[in-house]
Design a protein around this motif. Structure first.
Motif, short mmCIF file in Angstrom:
data_model
loop_
_atom_site.label_atom_id
_atom_site.label_comp_id
_atom_site.label_asym_id
_atom_site.label_seq_id
_atom_site.Cartn_x
_atom_site.Cartn_y
_atom_site.Cartn_z
N SER A 1 6.41 2.32 -0.30
CA SER A 1 5.67 1.70 0.65
C SER A 1 5.70 0.03 0.37
O SER A 1 5.34 -0.62 -0.65
CB SER A 1 4.10 1.98 0.41
N VAL A 2 6.61 -0.46 1.02
CA VAL A 2 7.11 -1.92 1.01
C VAL A 2 6.90 -2.87 2.43
O VAL A 2 7.56 -2.11 3.23
CB VAL A 2 8.42 -2.26 0.48
N LYS A 3 6.35 -3.83 2.38
CA LYS A 3 6.34 -4.60 3.57
C LYS A 3 6.52 -6.20 3.30
O LYS A 3 6.42 -6.56 2.22
CB LYS A 3 4.77 -4.49 4.22
N MET A 4 7.23 -6.64 4.29
CA MET A 4 7.64 -8.08 4.30
C MET A 4 6.51 -8.85 5.14
O MET A 4 5.99 -8.47 6.06
CB MET A 4 8.95 -8.33 5.05
N ALA A 5 6.35 -10.27 4.13
CA ALA A 5 5.32 -11.07 4.73
C ALA A 5 5.99 -12.23 4.97
O ALA A 5 6.78 -12.78 4.06
CB ALA A 5 3.99 -11.08 4.16
N TYR A 6 5.52 -13.34 5.89
CA TYR A 6 5.75 -14.80 5.84
C TYR A 6 4.87 -15.69 5.20
O TYR A 6 5.23 -16.93 4.88
CB TYR A 6 5.87 -15.09 7.31
N SER A 7 3.63 -15.02 4.81
CA SER A 7 2.69 -15.87 4.22
C SER A 7 1.94 -14.90 3.39
O SER A 7 1.66 -14.07 3.83
CB SER A 7 1.83 -16.57 5.17
N PRO A 8 1.35 -15.24 2.35
CA PRO A 8 0.56 -14.53 1.54
C PRO A 8 -0.73 -14.21 2.10
O PRO A 8 -1.31 -13.16 2.09
CB PRO A 8 0.07 -15.34 0.21
N LEU A 9 -1.23 -14.86 3.11
CA LEU A 9 -2.35 -14.75 3.82
C LEU A 9 -2.26 -13.53 4.79
O LEU A 9 -3.34 -12.99 5.26
CB LEU A 9 -2.68 -16.14 4.55
N ASP B 1 11.11 -4.35 -11.48
CA ASP B 1 11.00 -2.99 -11.98
C ASP B 1 9.41 -2.72 -11.63
O ASP B 1 9.24 -1.59 -11.36
CB ASP B 1 11.58 -2.81 -13.17
N ARG B 2 8.83 -3.52 -12.03
CA ARG B 2 7.28 -3.30 -11.99
C ARG B 2 6.77 -3.08 -10.43
O ARG B 2 6.26 -2.32 -9.81
CB ARG B 2 6.37 -4.44 -12.62
N LEU B 3 7.35 -3.89 -9.70
CA LEU B 3 7.15 -4.01 -8.17
C LEU B 3 7.56 -2.49 -7.39
O LEU B 3 7.13 -2.04 -6.68
CB LEU B 3 7.85 -5.26 -7.47
N VAL B 4 9.01 -2.33 -8.03
CA VAL B 4 9.50 -0.93 -7.50
C VAL B 4 8.39 0.17 -7.86
O VAL B 4 8.28 1.20 -7.15
CB VAL B 4 10.96 -0.77 -8.09
N TRP B 5 8.22 0.12 -9.12
CA TRP B 5 7.18 1.07 -9.55
C TRP B 5 5.88 1.22 -8.72
O TRP B 5 5.45 2.34 -8.42
CB TRP B 5 6.81 0.95 -10.98
N LEU B 6 5.29 0.23 -8.64
CA LEU B 6 4.12 -0.03 -7.73
C LEU B 6 4.25 0.56 -6.05
O LEU B 6 3.42 1.33 -5.68
CB LEU B 6 3.58 -1.36 -7.77
N ALA B 7 5.42 0.19 -5.87
CA ALA B 7 5.64 0.64 -4.39
C ALA B 7 5.93 2.30 -4.22
O ALA B 7 5.43 2.62 -3.18
CB ALA B 7 7.02 0.15 -3.88
N ARG B 8 5.76 3.05 -5.39
CA ARG B 8 5.75 4.38 -5.22
C ARG B 8 4.71 4.96 -5.75
O ARG B 8 4.63 6.34 -5.83
CB ARG B 8 7.19 4.88 -6.07
N GLN B 9 3.53 4.20 -5.98
CA GLN B 9 2.19 4.97 -6.47
C GLN B 9 1.36 5.32 -5.01
O GLN B 9 1.49 4.57 -4.09
CB GLN B 9 1.41 3.86 -7.13
N PRO B 10 0.72 6.30 -5.28
CA PRO B 10 -0.07 6.65 -3.98
C PRO B 10 -0.97 5.52 -3.44
O PRO B 10 -1.44 4.82 -4.41
CB PRO B 10 -0.86 7.81 -4.60
N GLU B 11 -1.39 5.30 -2.34
CA GLU B 11 -2.25 4.71 -1.65
C GLU B 11 -1.88 3.22 -2.11
O GLU B 11 -2.88 2.30 -2.24
CB GLU B 11 -3.70 5.04 -1.98
N THR B 12 -0.60 2.66 -2.45
CA THR B 12 -0.39 1.25 -2.78
C THR B 12 0.91 1.07 -2.03
O THR B 12 1.87 1.65 -1.78
CB THR B 12 0.13 1.21 -4.13
N THR B 13 0.67 -0.40 -1.49
CA THR B 13 2.00 -1.13 -0.66
C THR B 13 2.12 -2.33 -1.25
O THR B 13 1.01 -3.18 -1.64
CB THR B 13 1.39 -1.24 0.72
N VAL B 14 3.48 -2.54 -1.75
CA VAL B 14 3.74 -4.05 -1.89
C VAL B 14 4.12 -4.67 -0.93
O VAL B 14 4.92 -4.45 0.02
CB VAL B 14 5.03 -3.68 -3.11
#
Length: 345
Positions: A99-107, A61-74
């Protein structure tokens, strides 16, 4: 291998319940059909070894909330995108304009953050001892490169405390298939301590079918005796990876952590130390767990109290295409593995 297989097939003694606490072991046991080689008296059950599966809905739920904040990408690993929170998933939030993106590595987040310095990039930092060193390396790089628009929302957990919890809360377990990847980092000595405390055998194994069968064979032979047996000596030492341990200790400190279906276990999580709190995205206090579907039995499945096939949703409302709970989302989840490999036991 044939001798071990024949021994296991012929076993007709007291019923034995062995728990694996590694998501990759869960997947490989199913893929290799290990349970089909065992008699009814030997049961393999999945424990809380899938990092995505044990993550509570408050965190999603926190991630979902963050994804909807201005100038923020999860930014997240792919399997976390479909895990339902109490109302929706990250995939739902993205479809709704978040704003949500997928990554294969945290780096991967380093390049993203560098390219847009005015946007905050939040990585969904889930995992066990295996993944924690990568987040330490991420922070090392961010500091060295002067990147200040990276944050972590942490749901990092450590394995020994939850195994200790399982052993001490009425679960009848006769032995553990100890987590291979985690053991590479921690070393085998942490499982020796648990074995002695609870009077149970622990076997550390690799991931191919022959190694897994050898591990089950060893557990049967060692039943009733305390001790940790390392069958994965090519990768696991007694003391583990000291360099990785030091990197994690530099950036993180132990804390209580919430586990799906269990609640808060003291000193079972990792949080950023005060010196690095500026990289935290609000990780503390995410303790509540409210299943998206109240009939979901993920909580009971993660502790070995039920199996996937005993869940009323399994194979009907809950499928890999339409998951109702975290255990059906992740490829390391027991429900997913039971479904795709048509596993009954």
């Amino acid at each position: 291998m044939t001798d071990r297989k024949d021994f296991l097939k012929a076993y007709s003694g007291e019923p034995l319940r062995f728990m694996e606490v590694c998501g990759t072991h869960t997947a490989e046991i199913s893929r290799n059909g290990i349970t089909e080689l065992l008699p009814p008296e030997i049961s393999l059950i999945s424990g809380p070894g899938c990092p995505v599966c044990v993550t509570v809905t408050d965190y999603i739920d926190r991630l979902v909330w963050l994804a909807r904040q201005p100038e923020t990408t999860v930014v997240s690993f792919g399997d976390l995108l479909r895990v339902p929170g109490s109302r929706e998933s990250l995939a739902d939030a993205r479809a709704d304009g978040g704003s949500v993106k997928m990554a294969y590595s945290p780096l991967d987040i380093l390049k993203m953050a560098k390219s847009e310095p005015k946007r905050t990039y939040v990585f969904a930092a889930v995992g066990f001892e295996t993944t924690a060193p990568v987040y330490a390396v991420l922070l090392e790089n961010a500091i060295a490169q002067g990147i200040e628009n990276i944050r972590l929302l942490t749901s990092l957990k450590t394995m020994p405390p939850v195994i200790d919890w399982v052993c001490g809360n009425g679960s009848r377990i006769d032995g553990f298939l100890a987590p291979g990847h985690v053991s590479v980092i921690t070393g085998s000595h942490v499982f020796q301590k648990l074995a002695e405390k609870h009077g149970l055998p622990f076997v550390i194994a690799g991931f191919d079918g022959e190694q897994l069968l050898a591990a089950v064979y060893t557990l049967v032979k060692c039943r009733g005796r305390a001790g940790a047996v390392n069958l994965y000596r090519s990768a696991v030492t007694e003391e583990g990876n000291k360099r990785a341990q030091a990197a994690v200790e530099h950036f993180f400190e132990p804390c209580g952590a919430a586990w799906r279906g269990i609640g808060i276990i003291p000193s079972s999580g990792l949080r950023l130390r005060e010196a690095y709190a500026r990289f935290d995205a609000g990780s503390m206090g995410l303790d509540s767990d409210r299943e998206h579907n109240p009939l979901c039995r993920c909580a009971q499945i993660l502790t070995g109290a039920q199996t996937p096939v005993s869940c009323p949703l399994f194979g009907t409302e809950c499928t890999p295409q339409h998951p109702q709970g975290a255990c059906m989302v992740s490829a390391e989840g027991s429900c997913y593995q039971y479904a795709v490999h048509h596993r009954k036991r």
